[in-house]
Design a protein around this motif. Structure first.
Motif, short mmCIF file in Angstrom:
data_model
loop_
_atom_site.label_atom_id
_atom_site.label_comp_id
_atom_site.label_asym_id
_atom_site.label_seq_id
_atom_site.Cartn_x
_atom_site.Cartn_y
_atom_site.Cartn_z
N LEU A 193 -36.58 -6.33 -17.73
CA LEU A 193 -35.77 -6.03 -16.34
C LEU A 193 -34.45 -6.16 -16.48
O LEU A 193 -33.96 -7.09 -17.24
CB LEU A 193 -36.13 -7.19 -15.23
CG LEU A 193 -37.58 -7.04 -14.50
CD1 LEU A 193 -38.20 -8.36 -13.88
CD2 LEU A 193 -37.69 -5.67 -13.75
N GLN A 194 -33.59 -5.67 -15.51
CA GLN A 194 -32.01 -5.89 -15.82
C GLN A 194 -31.52 -6.03 -14.55
O GLN A 194 -30.87 -5.27 -13.39
CB GLN A 194 -31.55 -4.46 -16.20
CG GLN A 194 -31.96 -3.82 -17.59
CD GLN A 194 -31.16 -2.53 -17.89
OE1 GLN A 194 -31.46 -1.60 -17.11
NE2 GLN A 194 -30.40 -2.56 -19.05
N PRO A 195 -31.51 -7.36 -14.07
CA PRO A 195 -31.07 -7.79 -12.73
C PRO A 195 -29.60 -7.47 -12.40
O PRO A 195 -29.18 -7.63 -11.40
CB PRO A 195 -31.27 -9.03 -12.56
CG PRO A 195 -31.49 -9.70 -14.03
CD PRO A 195 -32.29 -8.53 -14.97
N THR A 199 -29.34 -1.67 -7.68
CA THR A 199 -30.52 -0.94 -7.41
C THR A 199 -30.11 0.07 -6.19
O THR A 199 -29.34 -0.41 -5.75
CB THR A 199 -31.64 -1.65 -7.04
OG1 THR A 199 -31.54 -2.35 -5.88
CG2 THR A 199 -32.38 -2.44 -8.13
N VAL A 299 -44.57 -4.82 -14.37
CA VAL A 299 -43.32 -4.06 -14.47
C VAL A 299 -43.57 -2.89 -15.45
O VAL A 299 -43.17 -1.80 -15.12
CB VAL A 299 -42.21 -4.76 -15.21
CG1 VAL A 299 -41.02 -3.95 -15.47
CG2 VAL A 299 -41.77 -6.12 -14.03
N GLU A 504 -36.49 -2.55 -8.32
CA GLU A 504 -35.74 -3.20 -9.61
C GLU A 504 -35.07 -2.20 -10.54
O GLU A 504 -35.75 -1.17 -10.67
CB GLU A 504 -36.72 -3.95 -10.11
CG GLU A 504 -37.62 -5.32 -9.26
CD GLU A 504 -36.91 -6.24 -8.96
OE1 GLU A 504 -35.67 -6.37 -9.42
OE2 GLU A 504 -37.21 -7.07 -8.23
N VAL A 506 -34.93 -1.25 -14.27
CA VAL A 506 -35.89 -1.77 -15.49
C VAL A 506 -35.24 -0.85 -16.74
O VAL A 506 -34.76 0.08 -16.83
CB VAL A 506 -37.21 -1.18 -15.47
CG1 VAL A 506 -38.06 -1.66 -16.61
CG2 VAL A 506 -37.84 -2.09 -14.25
#
Length: 591
Positions: A193-195, A199, A299, A504, A506
């Motif tokens: 994940l790349q918070p 998005t 994911v 999210e 990703v």
């Protein structure tokens, strides 16, 4: 003394007619670890009466013929190009010699294994028998223990070494489970994940901007940060193609790690990012007790299915959920299936007469954690699929040239780059990662050189050119004569994925592999719609005439192992391979 000579002479025919029985206790080591595989710890001895499935891979009498046939039917310059083998033809080439089959059967009989109770693969090269720990220990001259994986809390029954009677070594390729510790949970997925990356809820505005999708100049700058199917379809020039061979062409996605792709999330993804696909869905095939609960969507699984389907629609997508009960639950002696992720799936799919023409898989292991005998057997199974006309994509990994201290596990603790498997298998097409527009190689893109598999001839020219330019950089840290990877690449950062109804961001080569596989599925559709065979094993094509249909990526590097890794440049490199796909150009080349 004459009477003694006469007696000995008289015994000669008797001895000749009664050959010595094989010695089943004359053990010779087949594989042994110098040290316990990292990440695992000893839990305790395995219960003697615990039962599990033991797989015995017999040496395939004509495997070299199969590999030769694979190269011939995959080489666009060869007269046999596209003349893929049938399942029955492959089974004939992988069958063991009758002497091997007879000898292994005698060995099993000597250990009171019921010859009517075990399962044979179609070619007869794999036998599966149910045994107890005590039986397996006697057969293999070893000791099984219970080991715990600290990262996943998974328990397995494995051995640190195993042996075979000397007479069996030239007849048996591998026995499992023995020294390969990998499990569903301990395999390395190649996404994260790349918070920190924003998005978007829809790309309808982006899609409307793609007036001339064949030109990179039309790709909006936002695609440098957030990736959607519209971005990828524009970058890789697929927007104007509509598949028509959907009755026969299929794309398979291999799922592990007990993750399940979610139907509802795919619909939400389509509503936001590919509106013409709304209402369509994928099918699920359960392998070795795989599950499809539709709860807690993964994911990895959602990324794979959303972008494979998003790129290839309306090509049918099939999600193969490979699972199985945990191989061992402490203090529970209930019989259960042996958990061998690659073997579970490959034995299943090779037994099918009708298989998808394209596959993508986003998992792997450090090559050095996979025993050579096991890796070789698995790699040869990919060759079988390729010979049958299947294109197989694997993500290259997310650790650059290696993660952590990069120390070897052969007892010398030598620092070396750490290749991934099955990415290092010469019979699969390995996909690295890029980012930004124009594209650059991204730092995590796995790439390097196998320590197990020799460099195949199809890539020798391209790799030699890279090594010449590299000179002495990183000398001694990698195997210059090994199979080099990745072969190709695709975008791998900022993918917009719907997970549990929410979008999210990703990243990972897990995003790159299904993206490239989606393009290949479209190419296979084009071939099939025009009455031609599917592409099958891609690499001989890609490294020859197909290279002209790829966008060469000339910047980027993949650091690791306390080094700067490799750098991208003109031609093939171990970050982006030969480059990213241009569907229109590839379509013209394969037409």
């Amino acid at each position: 003394m004459l009477w003694l000579q006469a007696l000995l002479f008289g015994l000669v025919p008797f001895c000749a007619s009664k050959p010595l029985l094989p010695r089943w206790d004359d053990f010779q080591v087949k594989h042994a670890w110098v040290e316990m595989p990292r990440g695992w710890e000893l839990h305790g001895p395995a219960p003697a009466d615990y039962r599990f499935n033991l797989r015995i891979g017999l040496k395939q009498a004509r495997i070299e013929e199969l590999i030769a046939a694979l190269y011939e039917v995959s080489d666009p310059a060869h007269d046999r190009y596209g003349q893929h083998l049938s399942k029955d033809e492959v089974d004939v080439l992988v069958a063991p010699h009758s002497d091997s089959a007879d000898l292994v059967e005698s060995w099993l009989t000597a250990h009171d294994i019921d010859t009517n109770a075990y399962h044979r693969s179609g070619g007869g090269d794999w036998l599966t028998v149910e045994v107890s720990v005590s039986e397996a220990e006697r057969m293999l001259g070893t000791q099984y223990n219970v080991y715990r994986h600290s990262g996943s809390d998974d328990y397995v029954v494995r051995a640190l070494n195993y042996s075979l009677p000397s007479i069996l070594h030239e007849h048996v390729a591998v026995v499992a489970p023995t020294t390969y510790f990998g499990t569903i949970k301990s395999m390395k997925k190649t996404s994260f994940l790349q918070p920190h990356i924003p998005t978007i809820e829809s790309d309808t505005d982006i899609a409307s901007l793609l007036i001339n999708p064949g030109s990179l100049a039309t790709v909006p700058s936002s695609c440098s940060t957030t990736i959607t199917p519209s971005c990828l379809r524009a970058l890789y020039n697929t927007t104007s193609y509509t598949p028509t061979a959907t009755a026969v062409n299929k794309l398979g996605i291999c799922g592990y790690l007990e993750e399940f792709a979610n139907f509802a999330d795919l619909q939400t993804f389509f509503e936001r990012f590919r509106t013409d696909a709304v209402g369509s869905n994928f099918t699920v095939v359960l392998v070795n007790g795989g599950e499809n609960s539709q709860s807690e969507p993964g994911v990895e699984a959602n990324l794979d299915i959303q972008y494979a389907d998003g790129m290839s629609f309306p090509t049918p997508n099939i999600y193969f959920s490979t699972g199985g009960s945990p191989p061992f639950i402490p203090d529970d002696n209930t019989p259960t299936n042996t958990n061998e992720p690659y073997l579970d799936f490959l034995n299943f799919i090779l037994a099918q007469s009708d298989v998808p023409q394209t596959f993508t898989t986003s998992y792997g292991d450090d090559e050095q954690t996979v025993p050579l005998d096991y890796a070789t057997s698995v790699c040869n199974m990919f060759a079988q699929l390729g010979a049958r006309g299947v294109s197989i994509m694997f993500s290259s990994g997310d650790d650059g040239v290696g993660a952590g201290d990069c120390l070897s596990n052969d007892g010398t603790n030598t620092q070396r780059f750490q290749p991934n498997f099955p990415a290092s298998c010469p019979f699969v097409t390995t996909v690295g990662a890029t980012f930004r527009v124009p594209e650059e190689g991204i730092s995590f893109s796995g790439g390097g050189f196998s320590n197990y598999f020799a460099q195949p001839s199809y890539q020798s020219t391209a790799v030699s050119a890279f090594l010449t330019k590299l000179g002495t950089t990183n000398a001694g840290l990698f195997n210059v004569s090994g199979r080099a990877y990745p072969d190709v690449s695709a975008q791998g950062e900022g993918f917009q994925v719907v997970i549990g109804g929410r979008v999210e961001s990703v990243a990972g080569t897990s995003a790159s592999s299904p993206t490239f596989a989606g393009v290949v599925a479209l190419l296979n559709d084009f071939r099939l719609a025009n009455g031609n065979a599917p592409l099958g094993f891609l690499n001989p094509l890609l490294y020859s005439t197909g290279a002209a249909g790829l966008n060469d990526i000339t910047s980027g590097s993949n650091p690791g192992c306390d080094t700067n890794g490799f750098s991208a440049g003109t031609g093939w490199d171990p970050i982006t391979g030969l480059g990213t796909p241009d569907f229109g150009k590839l379509q013209a080349l394969i037409g």
